[in-house]
Structure formats: C-alpha cells, structure tokens
Scaffold this active site. Structure first.
Site, PDB file in Angstrom:
ATOM      1  N   TYR A 213       0.963  -1.219  -0.009  1.00 58.19           N
ATOM      2  CA  TYR A 213       0.059  -0.008   0.088  1.00 58.19           C
ATOM      3  C   TYR A 213       0.828   1.142   0.078  1.00 58.19           C
ATOM      4  CZ  TYR A 213      -4.169   2.674   1.459  1.00 58.19           C
ATOM      5  OH  TYR A 213      -5.391   3.540   1.739  1.00 58.19           O
ATOM      6  N   ARG A 266      -6.222  10.536 -10.730  1.00 55.35           N
ATOM      7  CA  ARG A 266      -5.508  10.903  -9.422  1.00 55.35           C
ATOM      8  C   ARG A 266      -5.130  10.027  -8.613  1.00 55.35           C
ATOM      9  NH1 ARG A 266      -7.451  11.494  -4.239  1.00 55.35           N
ATOM     10  NH2 ARG A 266      -5.885   9.981  -4.254  1.00 55.35           N
ATOM     11  N   LYS A 284      -5.880  -1.911  -2.707  1.00 49.63           N
ATOM     12  CA  LYS A 284      -7.186  -1.848  -1.856  1.00 49.63           C
ATOM     13  C   LYS A 284      -7.744  -2.905  -1.604  1.00 49.63           C
ATOM     14  CE  LYS A 284      -6.962   3.146  -1.440  1.00 49.63           C
ATOM     15  NZ  LYS A 284      -7.197   3.853   0.074  1.00 49.63           N
ATOM     16  N   GLU A 356     -12.275   4.973  -6.419  1.00 45.60           N
ATOM     17  CA  GLU A 356     -10.763   5.236  -5.937  1.00 45.60           C
ATOM     18  C   GLU A 356     -10.036   6.264  -6.856  1.00 45.60           C
ATOM     19  OE1 GLU A 356     -10.141   3.709  -2.646  1.00 45.60           O
ATOM     20  OE2 GLU A 356      -8.466   5.468  -2.763  1.00 45.60           O
ATOM     21  N   ASP A 357      -9.593   7.123  -6.397  1.00 47.04           N
ATOM     22  CA  ASP A 357      -8.555   7.863  -7.052  1.00 47.04           C
ATOM     23  C   ASP A 357      -8.982   8.373  -8.429  1.00 47.04           C
ATOM     24  OD1 ASP A 357      -7.205   7.374  -4.819  1.00 47.04           O
ATOM     25  OD2 ASP A 357      -5.523   6.533  -5.549  1.00 47.04           O
ATOM     26  N   ASP A 379     -14.148   6.196  -1.488  1.00 46.15           N
ATOM     27  CA  ASP A 379     -13.116   6.107  -0.224  1.00 46.15           C
ATOM     28  C   ASP A 379     -12.349   7.465  -0.133  1.00 46.15           C
ATOM     29  OD1 ASP A 379     -11.794   4.896   1.545  1.00 46.15           O
ATOM     30  OD2 ASP A 379     -10.073   4.339   0.281  1.00 46.15           O
ATOM     31  N   ASP A 380     -12.068   8.367  -1.097  1.00 41.63           N
ATOM     32  CA  ASP A 380     -11.389   9.410  -0.980  1.00 41.63           C
ATOM     33  C   ASP A 380     -12.066  10.657  -0.353  1.00 41.63           C
ATOM     34  OD1 ASP A 380      -8.633   8.546  -2.294  1.00 41.63           O
ATOM     35  OD2 ASP A 380     -10.293   8.431  -4.056  1.00 41.63           O
ATOM     36  N   ASN A 521      -0.707  11.476   0.256  1.00 42.74           N
ATOM     37  CA  ASN A 521       0.274  10.297   0.085  1.00 42.74           C
ATOM     38  C   ASN A 521       0.667  10.560  -1.516  1.00 42.74           C
ATOM     39  OD1 ASN A 521      -0.752   8.927   2.184  1.00 42.74           O
ATOM     40  ND2 ASN A 521      -2.678   8.634   1.349  1.00 42.74           N
ATOM     41  N   ASN A 565      -5.313   7.015   7.902  1.00 45.60           N
ATOM     42  CA  ASN A 565      -5.465   6.515   6.109  1.00 45.60           C
ATOM     43  C   ASN A 565      -6.835   5.954   6.426  1.00 45.60           C
ATOM     44  OD1 ASN A 565      -5.153   4.880   4.075  1.00 45.60           O
ATOM     45  ND2 ASN A 565      -3.158   5.863   3.924  1.00 45.60           N
TER      46      ASN A 565
HETATM   47  N1  LIG Z   1      -4.605   9.760   4.050  1.00 48.40           N
HETATM   48  C1  LIG Z   1      -5.576   9.303   3.461  1.00 48.40           C
HETATM   49  O1  LIG Z   1      -6.367   8.381   3.617  1.00 48.40           O
HETATM   50  C2  LIG Z   1      -5.821  10.060   2.306  1.00 48.40           C
HETATM   51  C3  LIG Z   1      -5.081  10.670   1.624  1.00 48.40           C
HETATM   52  N2  LIG Z   1      -5.580  11.737   0.451  1.00 48.40           N
HETATM   53  C4  LIG Z   1      -4.276  12.393  -0.180  1.00 48.40           C
HETATM   54  O2  LIG Z   1      -4.924  13.865  -0.325  1.00 48.40           O
HETATM   55  C5  LIG Z   1      -4.413  14.265  -1.280  1.00 48.40           C
HETATM   56  C6  LIG Z   1      -5.401  15.260  -2.123  1.00 48.40           C
HETATM   57  O3  LIG Z   1      -6.307  14.222  -2.520  1.00 48.40           O
HETATM   58  P1  LIG Z   1      -7.755  14.530  -3.159  1.00 48.40           P
HETATM   59  O4  LIG Z   1      -8.439  15.552  -2.275  1.00 48.40           O
HETATM   60  O5  LIG Z   1      -8.661  13.718  -3.581  1.00 48.40           O
HETATM   61  O6  LIG Z   1      -7.263  15.542  -4.358  1.00 48.40           O
HETATM   62  P2  LIG Z   1      -8.178  16.623  -5.175  1.00 48.40           P
HETATM   63  O7  LIG Z   1      -7.206  16.691  -6.418  1.00 48.40           O
HETATM   64  O8  LIG Z   1      -9.230  16.563  -5.135  1.00 48.40           O
HETATM   65  O9  LIG Z   1      -7.638  18.043  -4.111  1.00 48.40           O
HETATM   66  C7  LIG Z   1      -6.493  18.796  -4.083  1.00 48.40           C
HETATM   67  C8  LIG Z   1      -6.782  19.946  -3.421  1.00 48.40           C
HETATM   68  O10 LIG Z   1      -5.433  20.630  -3.202  1.00 48.40           O
HETATM   69  C9  LIG Z   1      -5.338  21.822  -3.667  1.00 48.40           C
HETATM   70  N3  LIG Z   1      -4.016  22.095  -3.724  1.00 48.40           N
HETATM   71  C10 LIG Z   1      -3.169  21.475  -4.641  1.00 48.40           C
HETATM   72  N4  LIG Z   1      -1.785  21.799  -4.660  1.00 48.40           N
HETATM   73  C11 LIG Z   1      -1.708  22.822  -3.712  1.00 48.40           C
HETATM   74  C12 LIG Z   1      -0.999  23.775  -3.036  1.00 48.40           C
HETATM   75  N5  LIG Z   1       0.339  23.879  -3.514  1.00 48.40           N
HETATM   76  N6  LIG Z   1      -1.325  24.626  -2.223  1.00 48.40           N
HETATM   77  C13 LIG Z   1      -2.480  24.650  -1.837  1.00 48.40           C
HETATM   78  N7  LIG Z   1      -3.494  23.789  -2.058  1.00 48.40           N
HETATM   79  C14 LIG Z   1      -3.225  22.831  -2.996  1.00 48.40           C
HETATM   80  C15 LIG Z   1      -5.993  21.702  -4.797  1.00 48.40           C
HETATM   81  O11 LIG Z   1      -6.486  22.839  -5.219  1.00 48.40           O
HETATM   82  P3  LIG Z   1      -7.287  23.562  -6.422  1.00 48.40           P
HETATM   83  O12 LIG Z   1      -8.500  22.963  -6.127  1.00 48.40           O
HETATM   84  O13 LIG Z   1      -7.154  25.129  -6.579  1.00 48.40           O
HETATM   85  O14 LIG Z   1      -6.604  22.792  -7.621  1.00 48.40           O
HETATM   86  C16 LIG Z   1      -7.206  20.942  -4.394  1.00 48.40           C
HETATM   87  O15 LIG Z   1      -8.098  21.659  -3.719  1.00 48.40           O
HETATM   88  C17 LIG Z   1      -3.400  13.291  -1.926  1.00 48.40           C
HETATM   89  O16 LIG Z   1      -2.280  13.503  -1.964  1.00 48.40           O
HETATM   90  C18 LIG Z   1      -4.143  11.897  -1.701  1.00 48.40           C
HETATM   91  O17 LIG Z   1      -3.295  10.841  -1.639  1.00 48.40           O
HETATM   92  C19 LIG Z   1      -6.708  11.153  -0.391  1.00 48.40           C
HETATM   93  C20 LIG Z   1      -7.622  10.422   0.149  1.00 48.40           C
HETATM   94  C21 LIG Z   1      -7.243   9.711   1.444  1.00 48.40           C
HETATM   95  C1  LIG Z   2      -5.280   6.816   0.822  1.00 47.79           C
HETATM   96  C2  LIG Z   2      -5.815   6.984  -0.227  1.00 47.79           C
HETATM   97  O1  LIG Z   2      -6.931   6.786  -0.852  1.00 47.79           O
HETATM   98  C3  LIG Z   2      -5.290   8.082  -1.105  1.00 47.79           C
HETATM   99  O2  LIG Z   2      -4.332   8.639  -1.138  1.00 47.79           O
HETATM  100  O3  LIG Z   2      -6.109   8.276  -2.460  1.00 47.79           O
HETATM  101 MG   LIG Z   3      -7.478   6.976  -2.760  1.00 51.24          MG
END
Ligand SMILES: NC(=O)C1=CN([C@@H]2O[C@H](COP(=O)(O)OP(=O)(O)OC[C@H]3O[C@@H](n4cnc5c(N)ncnc54)[C@H](OP(=O)(O)O)[C@@H]3O)[C@@H](O)[C@H]2O)C=CC1
Ligand SMILES: CC(=O)C(=O)O
Ligand SMILES: [Mg+2]
Length: 665
Positions: A213, A266, A284, A356-357, A379-380, A521, A565
């Site tokens: 993972y 993504r 997953k 997912e993603d 999931d996200d 991540n 996570n």
């Molecule tokens: N720990 C966990 O369980 C999980 C972790 N994640 C992680 O979270 C991260 C984001 O996922 P997700 O929300 O789906 O992605 P999205 O693409 O949906 O969202 C990313 C957000 O971050 C913003 N962003 C990107 N770069 C910057 C920066 N330099 N400064 C400020 N804001 C920024 C984007 O802005 P804008 O809208 O303006 O483009 C957007 O609003 C990933 O790395 C993913 O791995 C996700 C799900 C679960």
């Molecule tokens: C953990 C997860 O689902 C992600 O980083 O997208």
């Molecule tokens: Mg994910």
C-alpha cells in the site's frame, strides 16, 4: 477403470471441475464447441455442446472426454472420442514434433501465421494444482495430499508448514533493501500462493502495509509498465465500449461482493497515471481481504482506461494503457454508465462499488449520480472523512473540548478536504443541534489559489462553494494560519512540504496541543514529516500522516506518529455493508464507522502520541466497525440480509476469510 467406475470416482469430480475452468478459454462467446463421443459397444453417439462459461448437462460424459484428452487416447474400452472444431484436434501421442514433447495444444506444429486455440488442457494432474494460486500450498502439502492429488515427484520430499514458509518469506523480504523489490516479491507471492500472501499480510500488517500500500504502491504505479509481469485485475478501456458486460464475464469469479475501480486520473498525490493506476485497486482489495476479511475471490479490482494526459506515459514505450489523451464529456459519461449498468447486471444490486482515485471533476459527480441507483462509496471523499473525524474525536477526548469548540483549517479543498470538512460539520451539528450551515463557519479551506472566501464564489467549483465564508482573501497558508488561528490543521493538498516551519511554529504559538494531520500520499507528498511536526512544535504537536513515518526522538522523548489513512475504515465499512446486504450507503453509516474507530483509541495509545489504534489489531477493529455500520444499515431499513444477527461483532468475525491452509480430501 471402466466408464461407470470413472464416473463414480473422485477423479471424475475433479476432471469435471477442471473442464468447466477450461471452457472459457476454448470457446468464443455464443459459439459452441462440439465434442462427439461414442460410448460403449453399442456405438451410441453422444454429442456434447460446450458454450463459453457453461456447464454441459452431461457431466458424466465430460469426465470421459477429459480423461481421454488428458491421456491422449482416441479410444478406450468403452468410449471412442472424436473432437470437432478448429484448433482442437487430437494429436498422435507418439508424435515427436515440438522437441519430442507431446503437443496436445497444436501450437508447435502451427506456422507463425496459423491461428491456434489457446488451450489450457492440464487435467488436475497435480501440476496445475501447484500453479493454482487459490489452492497451492507449496511444500505444505501433506504426504496424503501428495498421493491423492498426483503431486508425487512434483515437489521435493520435505514438508514445510505454513508458519515455516511465512518465516522463510519474511526473512527473504527483509533482505531486500529497495521497497519496490519487496512490492514485486509480494505481488509474485499473491500470484503464486494466495493464502500465504494473506497470512504474511495479516500477521505482519504493520511491516507489510507500506509495501503493498502507500507509499510503495505509488512508486509501483509510476513504474507499472516496466515491472508488469502477470496482469492483475480487470482492464476496461474505451475499446470495450458496447461490450463491457462481456468483458466482466471474462473474470473467473462470478460471486463478486466488492469492486474497487479507478480511472487512474488522481493516483494518490501523484496525478494522472492512466492505466498504471491498477496498482491502487489491487492494493486496496488486498487490504479488504487482509484487514476486513472479505474473500479474495469476492473482490474485483478494475481500471477504466479512458486514456491519459500524462505526456511522460504517452511517450513511454512500456506504457500499458491506451496511447491517447483522456476521453471527457459525453464519451466518458457513456462509458461509465455502461460500466455501472454492466456491473449491476452481472453481480446484482448488492455489489459494493468503491470509487478510488478519480480526479475531483469526475468523483463528486459520479458519487452523487450513482448513489441513488447503486451501492457506491467514494473512499477518498467518504472513507477519508470517516477516518479523520475518528482521529480528531479521539484526540479531543484527551485534549479537551467538543468539535464545535475547535477551528479547522485545511490545505487542499478537493475530495479529501471537502469530504472531511462536510462530515465534521455534520457530526458537529448532531452534537450541538446547530445547523450544518452554521457549523461550516468553523471550518476553513485553502486551495491552490488561497483561502476560499465569498469574493471568489463566482469562480469556485460547486463542491467548494459551501466553504466560501465572508472574509478578506488571504493568499498564503502561513498568513491564513495567523489570521484564522486554527486548532486543527489538515493537509489534503497532494503538495509535499507545504507545512513549513513558519506554519507549524504559528500553530504552536497559539495552541498548547496543535493537532496537525498531513494526509497526502505517498510520503513524498506529505505536507510535512513527523520529525518536522514534532521538532518545530517543540514536541507539542499531535501528529498523524497519510503514509507512515518512523518514531521520532525529541528532547529525550519518543513520539510515535499515527497513520491517518482510510485503510482504517474502508475494509470494516465494506464488510459491514456486505454482511448486512446493504443496498445504499448513508452518511450515518460513515459516522457510525468513525465512532467505532475512535472508541478503539486508548489512553495508552494517546500517551504514545497515537490518535488511532495500532494497525496490528486491525481485524478486531474492522469487526467493530463492520458491526456498527451493519447496525446502522439495519436501523435505517437498508439491510437485505435478514434476520439481523444478534451479536454483530461475533457475526462479523465469523464472516472473515482465514488465510490458514485447508486440508484437501
Ligand atoms: N490519508 C488518506 O487516507 C488520504 C489521503 N489522500 C491524499 O490527499 C491528497 C489530495 O487528494 P484529493 O483531495 O482527492 O485531491 P484533489 O485533487 O481532489 O484536491 C487537491 C486539493 O489540493 C489543492 N492544492 C493542490 N496543490 C496545492 C498547493 N500547492 N497549495 C494549496 N493547495 C493545493 C487543490 O487546489 P485547486 O482546487 O485549486 O486545484 C485541491 O483543492 C492526495 O495526496 C491523496 O493521496 C486522499 C484520500 C485519503
Ligand atoms: C489513501 C488514499 O486513498 C489516497 O491517498 O488516495
Ligand atoms: Mg485514494
């Protein structure tokens, strides 16, 4: 043995099973393959018709046919066999063509441009058993099993118990210095011996989670084309438009309970990895089994390939996906619609589809659209929300105050950020009876352009609008931290090292115990490291991250960073849905999962710096989550599996897949 005796024998049952497995490879859909067989001296001619994926009604005759094919006999005492259909003729067993090896597949004698049928005729001689990952036990086959299943000579004489095999493999894995080598070794094991793979994962979850993972799966996806050996999961591409139903039928298992699907746009915080995102659904689902106890054969990883906008991949000679830019708009929507209908048609109402993603411009819409007609879960958006709410609630048990007493600031306003924010607002509203709209006022989000405020409303994506508060625009995170003064800072940006020293010092300047969650991540994208969080806050931060960090020594104290996570939630959540026969997902189920997880955090955990329970107890944790989720499913009248079991925790545990080897007859 005569034909009758053969029918009564155990071999017959095995041969019959084997043939059913062979048929899908030997027949085109809808086109029958015919085998004629003359049985007995009366010259009675019986024709068997095999259709793709179907059993013949005359299984007894199948057994005879298979035996004849296997032994190369055209005639036996009671049966004369004639095979009809191109590419499937019987060959002379004495033929020396093909290097003296009997070529029952006809491939060796075919010229290169001659089409051959991909026959897979290896009747359960034992050899195929050793190469069947679901049943293979390697050197753990007993003497009795070696006799009963034709394994004599195919294995060296030693017997190695599953425990000893586990010890040996863990030793080998620990010798690999490069994480990707460990990943590849684990994938090879999964392909070779599924039970042993899960035994390793269940027994060594904390050590192996980072291998199968995040973070290693991220690197694996980036290099998937180069490390690709045997395909895992099901690939559905634009080329399959109009026949997705048929593609799904190619998957060997028909009783699917959970699908994890991505379109690869993504992948973690690594962006668009196209078809190579397959590592994510595969990873997953291996957690669904190891952490949540769902049977591996009930899990189906799927990648929808609509192209990629990743130039590097488009120019990579080893790229495994469609070499075109991503389909969008109607073309994308039509493919997804066909996929969703085909899944329901193939596996029924109750199959759980986990998105997912996906990139956020598709993810929110897909979730909203299909949550009305399918059992879907993102999931996200949802799993992450549930896990983060649990961590915050657990932290507040020790830090003090209710959700409504705190101020939240997010860096990242996408799926994870807005999903978490919404669930926190919902829970806050339930706790206080304040409206969700008013609760949102305590939650602030920053995206790549800056703080989300009312003046930006016109240009904001729909999912950000509820978070546009009346406030002056602030460009930088550190300035936002200074003016908003959050008690909880959450990174969900996918942008690494954005929680700078200035940001963390500011958090520590007005909070005795700042809660800092760097969720992105893999590790390279984490908003800060554990060491940075503890050092810059002078050991006062309550910290957790999406990908794991090692314990940190600061000022003579050891801090153990927790892992925030969604892997804590989705396996138990899915199990709860499946075991109750849920037909729809509801936000209250996410809250129930979150509450179940938070309740597992002890004072002892917290004193070590943890706001989540250790992963080593994850199966027990998952059973509790599943029970709470299932209870909510029953309470909401969304369960189809009746009657409701009395003790849901016990029931959840009893449903869980065990990776221990079985004894074979
Ligand atoms: N720990 C966990 O369980 C999980 C972790 N994640 C992680 O979270 C991260 C984001 O996922 P997700 O929300 O789906 O992605 P999205 O693409 O949906 O969202 C990313 C957000 O971050 C913003 N962003 C990107 N770069 C910057 C920066 N330099 N400064 C400020 N804001 C920024 C984007 O802005 P804008 O809208 O303006 O483009 C957007 O609003 C990933 O790395 C993913 O791995 C996700 C799900 C679960
Ligand atoms: C953990 C997860 O689902 C992600 O980083 O997208
Ligand atoms: Mg994910």
């Amino acid at each position: 043995m005569d034909t009758e005796g053969f029918h009564r024998s155990r071999c017959h049952r095995r041969y019959r099973r084997q043939l059913v497995a062979i048929i899908p490879f030997t027949c085109k859909p809808g086109i029958p393959r015919e085998l004629s067989i003359k049985v007995g001296g009366k010259g009675e001619d019986r024709r068997l018709r095999f259709y793709r994926g179907q059993r013949s009604s005359s299984s007894a005759s199948i057994a005879t046919v298979v035996r004849c094919i296997a032994t190369g006999e055209r005639k036996t005492r009671n049966a004369e066999l004639v095979m009809e259909s191109a590419g499937a003729e019987m060959v002379d067993p004495k033929s020396t063509v093909g290097g003296g090896v009997q070529d029952i597949y006809g491939e060796d004698r075919a010229t290169e441009d001659h089409l051959v049928a991909p026959w897979g005729l290896s009747v359960a001689s034992g050899y195929s058993l050793l190469r069947d990952p679901h049943h293979n036990k390697g050197l753990a086959f007993t003497e009795k099993e070696r006799d009963a299943h034709y394994l004599r000579g195919l294995l060296p004489p030693a017997y190695l118990s599953q425990e000893l095999q586990e010890k040996k493999l863990m030793h080998i894995l620990r010798q690999y210095q490069v994480p990707l080598q460990r990943y590849m070794a684990m994938m090879d094991l999964q392909e070779r011996n599924e039970k042993l793979f899960y035994k390793l994962l269940v027994d060594n979850v904390e050590e192996l989670l980072p291998v199968v993972y995040t973070p290693t799966v991220g690197e694996a996806c980036q290099k998937y084309g180069s490390i690709f050996r045997r395909p895992q999961g099901l690939y559905i591409s634009l080329k399959d438009k109009g026949r997705i139903h048929e593609v799904l039928r190619n998957w060997p298992s028909k009783t699917i309970q959970v699908i994890v699907v991505t379109d690869g746009e993504r992948i973690l915080g690594l962006g668009d990895l196209g078809c190579q995102g397959m590592g994510i659904p595969v990873g997953k689902l291996s957690l669904y089994t190891a952490l949540g106890g769902l049977r591996p054969s009930a899990c189906l990883p799927i990648t929808i390939d609509v192209g990629t906008n990743n130039e590097k991949l488009l120019n990579d000679e080893f790229y495994i996906g469609l070499r075109q830019r991503r389909a969008t708009g109607q073309e994308y929507a039509d493919l997804m619609e066909e996929f969703m209908s085909a899944v329901k048609q193939n596996y029924g109402e109750k199959v759980l589809i986990q998105f997912e993603d996906f990139a956020n411009h598709n993810a929110f819409h897909l979730l909203e659209k299909y949550s009305k007609s399918h059992l879907v879960f993102n999931d996200d958006i949802q799993g992450t929300a549930s896990v983060v709410l649990a961590g915050v609630v657990a932290a507040l048990k020790f830090v003090g105050g209710n959700l409504a007493d705190h101020t939240f600031l997010f860096l990242g306003a996408g799926e994870a950020g807005t999903g978490i924010a919404e669930l926190i607002a919902l829970e806050m509203s339930k706790q206080t009876n304040i409206s969700v709209e008013d609760c949102r006022e305590r939650i602030w989000l920053v995206d790549s352009k800056g703080l989300i405020v009312k003046s930006r409303n016109e240009f904001l994506q729909t999912f950000k609008k509820p978070w546009a508060h009346e406030h002056e625009f602030v460009r930088d995170l550190s300035d936002a931290v200074k003016v908003i003064k959050p008690t909880v800072l959450i990174g969900s940006s996918g942008a690494g090292r954005t929680f700078t020293q200035e940001v963390i010092e500011a958090m520590a300047s007005f909070n005795e115990k700042p809660i800092i969650l760097a969720l992105s991540n893999p590790t390279s994208q984490s908003e800060c490291t554990a060491e940075e969080a503890y050092t810059w806050s002078k050991g006062r931060a309550i910290f957790a991250s999406g990908s794991p960090f090692n314990p940190v020594e600061y000022n003579g104290q050891t801090f153990i960073p927790g892992q925030a996570n969604n892997a804590y939630i989705f396996p138990g959540f899915g199990l709860g849905l499946v075991m109750s026969g849920a037909i729809r997902v509801h936000d209250d189920m996410l809250l129930a999962a979150s509450e179940a997880l938070a309740s597992q955090v002890t004072k002892e955990n917290f004193e070590k710096g943890l706001i989540y329970p250790p992963f080593k107890n994850i199966r027990k944790i998952s059973a509790h989550i599943a029970a709470k989720v299932a209870a909510k499913v029953y309470d909401l009248g969304l369960a189809s599996r009746l009657p409701r079991p009395e003790d849901l925790v016990k029931y959840a545990e009893s449903c869980m897949y065990s990776p221990a080897y079985r004894q074979y007859r």
